[in-house]
Write a protein that holds these residues in place. Structure first.
Motif, short mmCIF file in Angstrom:
data_model
loop_
_atom_site.label_atom_id
_atom_site.label_comp_id
_atom_site.label_asym_id
_atom_site.label_seq_id
_atom_site.Cartn_x
_atom_site.Cartn_y
_atom_site.Cartn_z
N CYS A 46 0.83 -1.33 -0.01
CA CYS A 46 -0.05 0.02 0.26
C CYS A 46 0.89 1.29 0.07
N ASP A 50 -0.35 -3.17 -4.17
CA ASP A 50 -0.65 -1.54 -4.00
C ASP A 50 0.57 -1.03 -4.11
N TYR A 70 -0.90 2.94 -6.93
CA TYR A 70 -2.39 3.41 -6.85
C TYR A 70 -2.98 4.03 -8.27
N HIS A 112 -5.20 -2.19 -6.55
CA HIS A 112 -4.70 -0.94 -7.16
C HIS A 112 -3.72 -0.96 -8.16
N ASP A 131 -2.98 -4.75 2.97
CA ASP A 131 -4.20 -4.06 2.23
C ASP A 131 -5.05 -3.43 3.17
N HIS A 187 -4.00 -1.57 5.95
CA HIS A 187 -3.25 -0.39 6.37
C HIS A 187 -2.86 -0.40 7.69
N SER A 212 -0.40 4.66 2.83
CA SER A 212 -2.00 4.98 2.65
C SER A 212 -2.41 5.10 3.92
FE LIG Z 1 -4.07 -0.49 -0.25
#
Ligand SMILES: [Fe+2]
Length: 513
Positions: free
Chosen positions: A130, A158, A161, A222, A398, A400, A425
């Motif tokens: 992320c 991710d 993004y 993403h 995922d 965060h 994120s």
């Molecule tokens: Fe994410």
């Protein structure tokens, strides 16, 4: 350094140089998908030429004196001038150094490492996920790059993004820190995904990470689009944006171009799932839980036993291993969290924490259809399989935030799960708009750990997890950076948990939290 360029080649290369910018290596170098005898090295040439030749060198030392391999490669416009070389004939568990040469220009020198061989006794890697460019600076990448004790970096997705700088209501807007997305719109075409990857790869901390360590990556949504599934995505509308398959293929094509990765099946660009074997010590099973899954659904249809998070091909890929004798750790790399995160009728502050962290249905009335909670039948069949082995560790991301949990099935703990916080994120403090250590965060952490039966959670920090594997135990260390709104150097180990061999339960090492 020895490269075998004759005078004729030198003349041709001068011609190419005329079309290059002053720094043709502005996206740095990278390496990835190490095996005991090979590793991919990567660069990109900034040039207007349809194609350009370059040379590469791999050596045992950073000064590139003890050369072990050299060769030529071509950067072609059809691959966005990215270059992948699969360097073979290397020694297991060994550090190497490499660079690329184009005309008079040379790239930065990168370092990389092959995987240990059949006698592997130890594996140590950083896991992360992320990386939202416009949400913060990649301080965690910089800290990972400073370490000298890692074999590779494991990316749970991710990595980019695809989002717009002006996000839809379902996504958290980013702070004004002077890092808007390029392009500013949501990525939908090949050119847009390429532009987004190129932006990430000019970031100094992304470059430091790739210059230091090989990458092993799976993907999350993403890389394709928010909430991606086999036939679409949350904000994707065929009538407006064109066919989903074309968008997915463009996104994956840019990913293969820009990541230092080896395709697990060269005939199938949609295949990302694969296994990475570290001798008899451990097998990493890298799952794709996005691009092949059935559409997320809420309500009773969720429990349909035919619904799949993995898709038929990936599911079948695992079946034969059910009966195989397994000698080492089985490390399941699942971008989505596998532990249940559904709590019916929660009190505050748990209700708000679950909603803000997107761990339940957006209206709070049902489990989150987007994670493993949304595919309960397939998860149960996987947990059945885990129950037959003592040595399963699930790695996930995922959501965060940092979590250490135990996976329970039919009354028993069948595996432990280590969840990495995001690189940048937004996590709970940013989603609530409060200070990082606001009392509301402490209360939410306590409520979430109690409500979900977690060993530990932390909901307001960014960072990464160091996973250390030896024959006797797997240890996870959660490393948190001080913040992401500025480039800063502080980090601390927030927690460490170990799972001993044959136990499938956590032990907390003394002295840490
Ligand atoms: Fe994410």
């Amino acid at each position: 350094m020895g490269t075998a360029a004759g005078s004729g080649k030198r003349t041709r290369r001068r011609g190419v140089l005329a079309t290059m910018t002053s720094d043709p290596f502005q996206h740095g170098v990278a390496s990835g998908d190490p095996l005991p005898d090979r590793v991919i090295i990567w660069t990109r040439l900034t040039t207007d030429a349809p194609s350009a030749r370059l040379h590469w060198v791999v050596a045992r030392d950073p000064e590139l004196r003890h050369v072990v391999a050299v060769g030529e490669a071509t950067a072609r416009a059809q691959h966005d001038h990215t270059v992948h070389v699969d360097v073979t004939g290397l020694e297991p568990g060994t550090e190497y150094h490499y660079c690329f040469l184009a005309g008079a220009a040379s790239s930065p020198v990168g370092s990389t490492r092959t995987l240990p061989g059949h006698d592997a006794e130890r594996l140590r890697f950083a896991m992360c996920s992320c990386a939202k460019f416009n949400a913060g600076h990649f301080n965690a990448y910089a800290r990972i790059a400073e370490r000298d004790d890692l074999d590779f970096v494991l990316h749970l997705g991710d990595y980019i993004y695809e989002a717009s700088q002006t996000p839809p209501a379902s996504q958290t807007p980013s702070p004004d820190i002077g890092r808007p997305f390029e392009p500013r719109t949501e990525c939908r075409t090949l050119a847009e995904y390429r532009t987004r990857y190129a932006q990430y790869r000019r970031d100094p901390d992304v470059q430091a990470l790739h210059r230091r360590l090989p990458l092993i990556a799976t993907l999350d949504d993403h890389e394709l689009a928010d909430g991606a599934w086999a036939g679409g995505a949350t904000e994707h509308r065929d009538a407006e944006h064109g066919p989903w398959a074309a968008r997915r293929d463009a996104a994956l094509r840019a990913r293969w171009e820009w990541l230092p990765a080896r395709r697990p099946d060269p005939s199938d660009p949609t295949r990302v799932f694969r296994s990475v074997q570290a001798g008899a010590l451990a097998e990493l099973l890298l799952l794709d839980v996005r691009s092949r899954r059935d559409e997320p659904v809420a309500g009773p249809a969720m429990a349909d036993p035919a619904r799949s998070m993995l898709g038929a091909e990936q599911r079948a890929w695992r079946e034969p291993r059910r009966v195989r004798t397994h000698a080492g750790w089985r490390i399941v790399v699942s971008p989505s969290i596998m532990s249940p995160t559904w709590v019916p009728d929660p009190d505050e502050p748990l209700r708000t924490a679950l909603l803000k962290l997107k761990l339940v249905h957006p209206e709070g009335i049902a489990p989150d259809e987007d994670q493993w909670d949304g595919y309960p039948a397939e998860r149960a069949s996987l947990l059945d399989r885990f129950a037959a082995h003592d040595d399963v560790v699930v790695l996930s991301g995922d959501i965060h935030v940092s979590v250490a949990g135990e996976l329970r099935h039919r009354g028993d703990v069948v595996a432990v799960e280590l969840t990495t916080p995001s690189l940048t994120s937004q996590n709970l403090d940013e989603k609530l708009g409060v200070a990082q250590r606001d009392p509301a965060i402490d209360a939410a952490e306590e409520a979430l750990a109690d409500g979900l039966g977690l060993e530990w959670c932390e909901l307001a920090s960014h960072g990464y997890v160091v996973v250390d594997v030896d024959p006797a135990r797997v240890r996870g260390e959660w490393w948190h950076v001080a913040g992401v709104l500025e480039r800063t150097a502080d980090e601390q180990c927030a927690a460490a948990y170990e799972v001993p061999r044959g136990v499938a339960a956590f032990r907390v090492p003394a002295g840490v939290r």
